[in-house]
Design an enzyme around this catalytic site. Structure first.
Site, PDB file in Angstrom:
ATOM      1  N   ARG A  15      38.998  36.268  54.680  1.00  0.00           N
ATOM      2  CA  ARG A  15      38.636  37.415  53.842  1.00  0.00           C
ATOM      3  C   ARG A  15      38.010  36.934  52.527  1.00  0.00           C
ATOM      4  O   ARG A  15      36.976  37.437  52.092  1.00  0.00           O
ATOM      5  CB  ARG A  15      39.866  38.275  53.568  1.00  0.00           C
TER       6      ARG A  15
ATOM      7  N   GLY B  33      35.545  47.028  42.796  1.00  0.00           N
ATOM      8  CA  GLY B  33      36.534  48.064  42.544  1.00  0.00           C
ATOM      9  C   GLY B  33      37.798  47.516  41.915  1.00  0.00           C
ATOM     10  O   GLY B  33      38.376  48.108  41.006  1.00  0.00           O
TER      11      GLY B  33
ATOM     12  N   ARG C  75      43.674  50.389  30.457  1.00  0.00           N
ATOM     13  CA  ARG C  75      44.152  50.822  31.778  1.00  0.00           C
ATOM     14  C   ARG C  75      44.088  49.708  32.819  1.00  0.00           C
ATOM     15  O   ARG C  75      44.057  49.957  34.020  1.00  0.00           O
ATOM     16  CB  ARG C  75      43.366  52.044  32.270  1.00  0.00           C
TER      17      ARG C  75
ATOM     18  N   ARG D 270      39.671  41.357  41.236  1.00  0.00           N
ATOM     19  CA  ARG D 270      38.456  40.730  41.761  1.00  0.00           C
ATOM     20  C   ARG D 270      37.467  40.468  40.628  1.00  0.00           C
ATOM     21  O   ARG D 270      36.761  39.459  40.626  1.00  0.00           O
ATOM     22  CB  ARG D 270      37.818  41.586  42.848  1.00  0.00           C
TER      23      ARG D 270
ATOM     24  N   HIS E 109      37.887  54.975  27.525  1.00  0.00           N
ATOM     25  CA  HIS E 109      38.234  54.147  28.681  1.00  0.00           C
ATOM     26  C   HIS E 109      37.764  52.704  28.556  1.00  0.00           C
ATOM     27  O   HIS E 109      37.962  51.910  29.479  1.00  0.00           O
ATOM     28  CB  HIS E 109      37.621  54.761  29.952  1.00  0.00           C
TER      29      HIS E 109
ATOM     30  N   GLU F  71      32.476  54.047  52.576  1.00  0.00           N
ATOM     31  CA  GLU F  71      33.196  53.541  51.400  1.00  0.00           C
ATOM     32  C   GLU F  71      33.505  54.741  50.505  1.00  0.00           C
ATOM     33  O   GLU F  71      33.400  55.875  50.944  1.00  0.00           O
ATOM     34  CB  GLU F  71      32.409  52.424  50.714  1.00  0.00           C
ATOM     35  N   MET F  72      33.866  54.507  49.220  1.00  0.00           N
ATOM     36  CA  MET F  72      34.386  55.615  48.422  1.00  0.00           C
ATOM     37  C   MET F  72      33.828  55.723  47.003  1.00  0.00           C
ATOM     38  O   MET F  72      34.305  56.557  46.228  1.00  0.00           O
ATOM     39  CB  MET F  72      35.919  55.531  48.349  1.00  0.00           C
ATOM     40  N   GLU F  73      32.836  54.911  46.647  1.00  0.00           N
ATOM     41  CA  GLU F  73      32.354  54.919  45.261  1.00  0.00           C
ATOM     42  C   GLU F  73      30.852  55.058  45.078  1.00  0.00           C
ATOM     43  O   GLU F  73      30.385  55.475  44.014  1.00  0.00           O
ATOM     44  CB  GLU F  73      32.800  53.624  44.541  1.00  0.00           C
TER      45      GLU F  73
ATOM     46  N   ASP G  89      37.041  46.460  57.989  1.00  0.00           N
ATOM     47  CA  ASP G  89      37.743  47.136  59.078  1.00  0.00           C
ATOM     48  C   ASP G  89      36.763  47.960  59.906  1.00  0.00           C
ATOM     49  O   ASP G  89      35.671  48.305  59.451  1.00  0.00           O
ATOM     50  CB  ASP G  89      38.881  48.017  58.557  1.00  0.00           C
TER      51      ASP G  89
ATOM     52  N   ARG H 262      27.208  47.422  42.599  1.00  0.00           N
ATOM     53  CA  ARG H 262      28.567  47.541  43.114  1.00  0.00           C
ATOM     54  C   ARG H 262      28.760  46.551  44.254  1.00  0.00           C
ATOM     55  O   ARG H 262      27.887  46.406  45.120  1.00  0.00           O
ATOM     56  CB  ARG H 262      28.818  48.963  43.619  1.00  0.00           C
ATOM     57  N   ILE H 263      29.880  45.865  44.249  1.00  0.00           N
ATOM     58  CA  ILE H 263      30.255  45.015  45.379  1.00  0.00           C
ATOM     59  C   ILE H 263      31.651  45.437  45.830  1.00  0.00           C
ATOM     60  O   ILE H 263      32.539  45.651  45.006  1.00  0.00           O
ATOM     61  CB  ILE H 263      30.222  43.513  45.038  1.00  0.00           C
ATOM     62  N   GLY H 264      31.809  45.610  47.117  1.00  0.00           N
ATOM     63  CA  GLY H 264      33.107  46.064  47.588  1.00  0.00           C
ATOM     64  C   GLY H 264      33.250  45.931  49.085  1.00  0.00           C
ATOM     65  O   GLY H 264      32.432  45.313  49.759  1.00  0.00           O
ATOM     66  N   SER H 265      34.293  46.536  49.586  1.00  0.00           N
ATOM     67  CA  SER H 265      34.571  46.499  51.022  1.00  0.00           C
ATOM     68  C   SER H 265      34.183  47.832  51.641  1.00  0.00           C
ATOM     69  O   SER H 265      34.016  48.844  50.960  1.00  0.00           O
ATOM     70  CB  SER H 265      36.058  46.213  51.261  1.00  0.00           C
TER      71      SER H 265
END
Length: 241
Positions: free
Chosen positions: A222, A21, A44, A25, A5, A184-186, A209, A88-91
């Protein structure tokens, strides 16, 4: 030493990685915040760039969405590329009415009701903690820059919680004393992989949100909100020894 990967060669990825993610970005951060940038992976479309930030060598690499994707990329970075720190940086979505759009959350503990730990490591773990060292760096950096950083627990879901048929049933399954501020999801996958490999991980999130927020952010708002979080993460890496 490429993996299935990641085509980066050994030595092309820094000891500290900033991990959004979204691959675009990662590209944005590399092009707007780093110097001497080199694209080291695009397998990928999961871009990874290595460069310097105020003289500090850093890699910024995308994780993709969800725990399986984060689990693969973080494991390979730690295990095969000698990475020691991932931020990790994210929403995220807010679970508290007092929180506002683009408030920045620093995850302390993460809960998942999923089986990531069981499948990876035959472990029934469902709560895992961030690195105290990385979190302390982020807290001190926020204080130095007069940024309001909200510390709290977060849940990491196997699906986008907005699409759940009954989110209240999910809330009922969260440990009663966990009291999450966001979702979040990660992060669970990242923190758990760091735990079993004896590495360090942290997670910064910007609120995008909430069921308590009716306003819709403009694209400019944003981007500005995310830039504040990005800058905080980057500045904090200068404290890593």
């Amino acid at each position: 030493m490429p993996t299935p990967h990641n085509e980066a060669k050994l030595g092309e990825i820094a000891k500290t990685v900033i991990m959004p993610g979204d691959p675009l970005r990662a590209k944005y951060i590399a092009e707007n915040f780093l110097e001497n940038v080199k694209l080291v992976n695009q397998v990928r479309g999961m871009y990874a760039y290595t460069g310097t930030y105020h003289g500090k060598e850093l890699t910024v690499m995308a994780s993709g969405m969800g725990m399986p994707s984060m689990g693969i990329y973080s494991y390979e970075l730690y295990q095969f590329y000698g990475v020691e720190n991932i931020i990790r940086i994210g929403s995220c979505g807010s679970y508290k009415p007092e929180l506002k759009l683009f408030d920045i959350i620093l995850a302390e503990k993460v809960f998942s009701e999923g089986n990531f730990a069981l499948t990876l490591n035959n472990d029934t773990c469902h709560i895992v903690e961030a690195s105290n060292e990385l979190n302390t760096n982020l807290i001190h950096t926020a204080e130095e820059n007069n940024l309001n950083l909200i510390q709290g627990n977060t849940v990491c879901t196997d699906c986008f919680d907005v699409y759940m048929t009954d989110v209240n049933e999910f809330f009922n399954r969260i440990p009663t004393d966990f009291n999450p501020v966001s979702a979040e999801m990660e992060a669970f996958a990242l923190f758990y992989v760091a735990k079993i490999l004896h590495k360090k991980a942290s997670c910064l999130m910007s609120i995008v949100d909430s069921k308590y927020i009716k306003e819709i952010a403009t694209p400019e708002q944003r981007q500005n909100g995310l830039n504040t979080m990005i800058q905080l993460a980057l500045d904090s890496t200068l404290k890593i020894k």
